[in-house]
Scaffold this motif. Structure first.
Motif, PDB file in Angstrom:
ATOM      1  N   UNK A 125       0.509  -1.260   0.234  1.00 24.73           N
ATOM      2  CA  UNK A 125      -0.398  -0.036  -0.328  1.00 24.73           C
ATOM      3  C   UNK A 125       0.938   1.073  -0.040  1.00 24.73           C
ATOM      4  N   UNK A 126       2.221   1.265  -0.097  1.00 27.38           N
ATOM      5  CA  UNK A 126       2.789   2.050  -0.436  1.00 27.38           C
ATOM      6  C   UNK A 126       3.294   3.096  -1.491  1.00 27.38           C
ATOM      7  N   UNK A 127       3.117   4.679  -1.450  1.00 26.22           N
ATOM      8  CA  UNK A 127       3.291   5.032  -2.337  1.00 26.22           C
ATOM      9  C   UNK A 127       4.767   4.760  -3.071  1.00 26.22           C
ATOM     10  N   UNK A 128       4.450   4.820  -4.706  1.00 25.25           N
ATOM     11  CA  UNK A 128       5.754   4.131  -5.253  1.00 25.25           C
ATOM     12  C   UNK A 128       7.210   5.601  -5.236  1.00 25.25           C
ATOM     13  N   UNK A 129       6.649   6.488  -5.822  1.00 27.72           N
ATOM     14  CA  UNK A 129       6.130   7.864  -6.051  1.00 27.72           C
ATOM     15  C   UNK A 129       8.224   7.113  -7.526  1.00 27.72           C
ATOM     16  N   UNK A 130       9.403   7.415  -7.350  1.00 31.82           N
ATOM     17  CA  UNK A 130       9.921   7.004  -8.322  1.00 31.82           C
ATOM     18  C   UNK A 130      10.374   5.889  -8.677  1.00 31.82           C
ATOM     19  N   UNK A 131      10.643   4.853  -9.648  1.00 30.79           N
ATOM     20  CA  UNK A 131      10.580   3.769  -9.772  1.00 30.79           C
ATOM     21  C   UNK A 131      12.195   3.229 -10.448  1.00 30.79           C
ATOM     22  N   UNK A 132      13.371   3.509 -10.471  1.00 28.02           N
ATOM     23  CA  UNK A 132      14.423   2.980 -11.421  1.00 28.02           C
ATOM     24  C   UNK A 132      14.924   4.877 -12.391  1.00 28.02           C
ATOM     25  N   UNK A 133      14.797   5.900 -11.418  1.00 26.85           N
ATOM     26  CA  UNK A 133      14.044   7.515 -11.472  1.00 26.85           C
ATOM     27  C   UNK A 133      13.053   7.700 -12.978  1.00 26.85           C
TER      28      UNK A 133
END
Length: 698
Positions: free
Chosen positions: A549-557
């Protein structure tokens, strides 16, 4: 790819046009606690859309660092290699989700040094709300110019109309589940290769190949989820017939085996059983294959109770980049074993032989292996599929474990002995879908007349009848389909009992359904078993579960905030604040952040409270420093004075029971806490609706 273990509620929606000309939604559902059919008003024009969108959450997959790194390394390597030998690269990203793999391909191409090669990326996503999110993520990262998103299945793509005749030479896809093939990976790759790609020699698929492994293991813990065991080994009046032992069926049991590795004893080395080359799949047998592996050596004395299954991917054609779900105990490197990537989207699959098999060290056995397009099956010896003793699923795995759990059995035995020794009881009514308690009563007290109500699961009623007719002694019982005057005279009932357990229950307090069933029939002379219930909670710092349930925000920049914004908002709109989870599969920091807190106590003898809403405001004091990212809830039942049966844990830092799911509230914003701090909460139980609610007071 959809997150596993999310519960799907069956809802029928009715849309009504109101005078204001806006669209509002009424949702019909069966209240699992009261049993009533309810229409719920939803003041949200996009209820169905939000519900579908919330169900598509797979944040834990995007938090899977190893998965993301291995995919990107394979994409970089493949594009760099192919750009040296071709003038045009056309990538097909199947099931693009957020568009992450497509964006990886675009970035990898931008890093190549061959300026004469061109790039085109087609990303397909059949789920339209997610396709819209992919477009937003791609636009957010300024890559719309080279990535086109099409909201279709890959098997529905038309070479001329959708791809303008431009054949694919790189396929990248993550269409795998716990069994590898359960999401249709075989047909997905086969159809794409047949209709959309160039010749095999110049085609690259990421991943290129897969291997499925199994391991023979001994585990009484895993057997508890599969085979009903007799009530006692001696003096048996009631014995479980062989045909009634496997009520969870022959289906896959998926769980994170790394969390229970101390209960698993490997008897063999890992065994490769099936290999798949994704650009050379043969669909002539409809993706079905069976084989027998001879001379599988057992390394230790023991009993083959189960097969643990996992898979491994060759991400590139050379097999230099690997990604898989290997169990932690199979690593030779101790550091790797202790730092295995946690993932919820790919876990481990447990299969069971038709009969456990005792073996000696150096014994050799035959292993039967079968797969169709979507599923797998294994057994020891020659065993044609489907197996002769194939059983449909009548009980969940956790319900089977509840039947077998020795501590739970002993609690019931102690409570029954106390109940029947202190009172004159001649006729009892049992309500529920559990098998253990009625069998224990008839085993321990054959002179008591037992009336059994099993109305919600006709298959279990037939199973119970088969078990009881197999008894070595005449038993005084009858099974009834409903509570009405034709079936039962409540004035003659001395005691009403329940485990309590109902197959349709999802959250722990849903099993209070028995309390609502007897509201109009219960009178003061009837003894209730259990007599009380209490809802409890504890504050936890989960090691990994919070990631779902956590926000991803950035993934692999890459900026994936459009995904966060839409998914999280959809979840807030339609999801309950508490969801079911089997917490024995998920580790958390020890010691626990708080003590066990009693929230609501329900006196089941008091029928007059049915129109009451009980509320409580209290503080959860924290005992240690940490990060609070979840609150766990469960229900305990008082069977007799000082005899409580839990569906959670008995004491702080105990292990969670494996026979019931707990309720979990995952905090969207984890709280850093210090010893002595407190968390203010509000909890309520609506006796009319049978609903428990919980809120953190900010």
């Amino acid at each position: 790819m959809f997150l596993k273990r999310i519960v799907y509620f069956s809802r029928k929606t009715l849309h009504l046009y109101l005078q204001s000309s806006t669209m509002s939604t009424f949702t019909s559902r069966i209240n699992m606690v009261t049993g009533n059919n309810e229409w719920i008003f939803v003041d949200d024009d996009d209820f169905d859309y939000n519900q579908e969108l919330a169900r598509s959450a797979f944040a834990d997959m995007l938090h899977d660092h190893e998965r993301n790194i291995q995919y990107e390394q394979a994409i970089i390597k493949t594009i760099q290699t192919l750009s040296k030998s071709t003038k045009k690269i056309h990538v097909l990203d199947i099931g693009t989700g957020t568009g992450l793999l497509s964006m990886m391909a675009a970035r990898a191409f931008n890093q190549t040094i061959n300026s004469s090669c061109s790039l085109r990326i087609t990303a397909c996503e059949v789920f339209q709300p997610m396709a819209k999110i992919a477009k937003k993520c791609i636009e957010k990262n300024a890559l719309s110019h080279c990535i086109r998103v099409i909201d279709k299945r890959s098997t529905e793509l038309d070479l001329e109309n959708d791809l303008q005749g431009d054949r694919i030479n790189i396929i990248v896809a993550e269409v795998f589940d716990t069994e590898l093939i359960g999401e249709g990976a075989l047909r997905t790759f086969s159809e794409a290769c047949k209709h959309l790609t160039i010749d095999n020699e110049n085609l690259r698929i990421i991943p290129a190949r897969a291997t499925i492994y199994v391991q023979l293991v001994q585990s009484s813990f895993l057997q508890e989820f599969h085979t009903l065991k007799n009530l006692s080994e001696t003096n048996q009046k009631i014995k479980i017939p062989d045909g009634c032992r496997h009520l969870a069926g022959n289906t896959i049991f998926d769980l994170n085996a790394n969390e229970i590795k101390n209960y698993i004893r490997p008897l063999s080395k890992p065994i490769p059983v099936f290999d798949f080359d994704f650009k050379s799949l043969n669909d002539k047998t409809n993706f079905t294959k069976e084989k027998i592996l001879e001379n599988i050596q057992c390394d230790y004395d023991g009993q083959i109770d189960a097969f643990v299954m996992w898979w491994n991917l060759d991400m590139d054609e050379q097999g230099e980049i690997q990604l898989g779900t290997i169990p932690s105990w199979c690593y030779d490197d101790k550091e790797k074993e202790e730092n295995v990537q946690w993932r919820e989207h790919w876990i481990h699959a447990i299969y069971y032989p038709q009969q456990p098999k005792i073996v000696k060290a150096k014994d050799q056995v035959s292993l039967y292996c079968f797969h169709d397009e979507y599923s797998l099956y294994f057994d020891v010896g020659i065993s044609p599929f489907p197996p002769k003793s194939f059983t449909p699923t009548f009980l969940s795995r956790s319900a089977v474990a509840g039947f077998n759990n020795d501590n739970r059995r002993n609690k019931y035995i102690q409570a029954l002995e106390k109940s029947f020794s202190n009172t004159s009881i001649n006729r009892c009514l049992y309500i529920g879908d559990g098998l253990l308690l009625p069998l224990l009563i008839l085993e321990m007290y054959p002179n008591i007349e037992l009336i059994i109500l099993q109305s919600s699961n006709i298959h279990l009623a037939h199973t119970l009848e088969e078990i009881l007719t197999n008894s070595s002694k005449q038993l005084n019982y009858r099974i009834i389909p409903s509570l009405d005057k034709e079936n039962i005279d409540f004035q003659t009932i001395d005691m009403i009992l329940s485990e309590p357990f109902f197959t349709k229950s999802i959250l722990p307090w849903d099993n209070l359904h028995f309390y609502y069933l007897i509201q109009q029939y219960h009178h003061s002379n009837i003894k209730l078993f259990p007599s009380k219930a209490r809802i409890r909670c504890i504050a936890l710092e989960f090691d990994n579960l919070y990631k779902i349930r956590s926000p991803v925000n950035q993934c692999c920049q890459f900026d994936l905030t459009p995904f966060d914004e839409q998914i999280l908002q959809a979840s807030l709109n339609v999801d309950a604040t508490i969801e079911p989870q089997s917490l024995f599969e998920y580790s958390s920091k020890k010691p626990t952040l708080s003590s066990i807190i009693d929230l609501i106590e329900i006196d089941l003898d008091k029928i007059s409270q049915k129109n009451k809403i009980e509320t409580i405001n209290l503080d959860i004091p924290f005992n240690v420093d940490g990060i609070c990212n979840g609150i766990a809830f469960w229900i305990d039942y008082q069977l007799e004075d000082n005899i409580w049966l839990t569906t959670g844990i008995e004491n702080e830092n105990d292990s969670w029971v494996n026979y019931s799911k707990q309720g979990v509230h995952l905090l969207l914003k984890p709280i850093e806490i210090k010893t002595g701090m407190k968390l203010s909460i509000n909890a309520a139980f609506d006796f009319q609706q049978g609903q428990f609610s919980f809120n953190i007071i900010s």
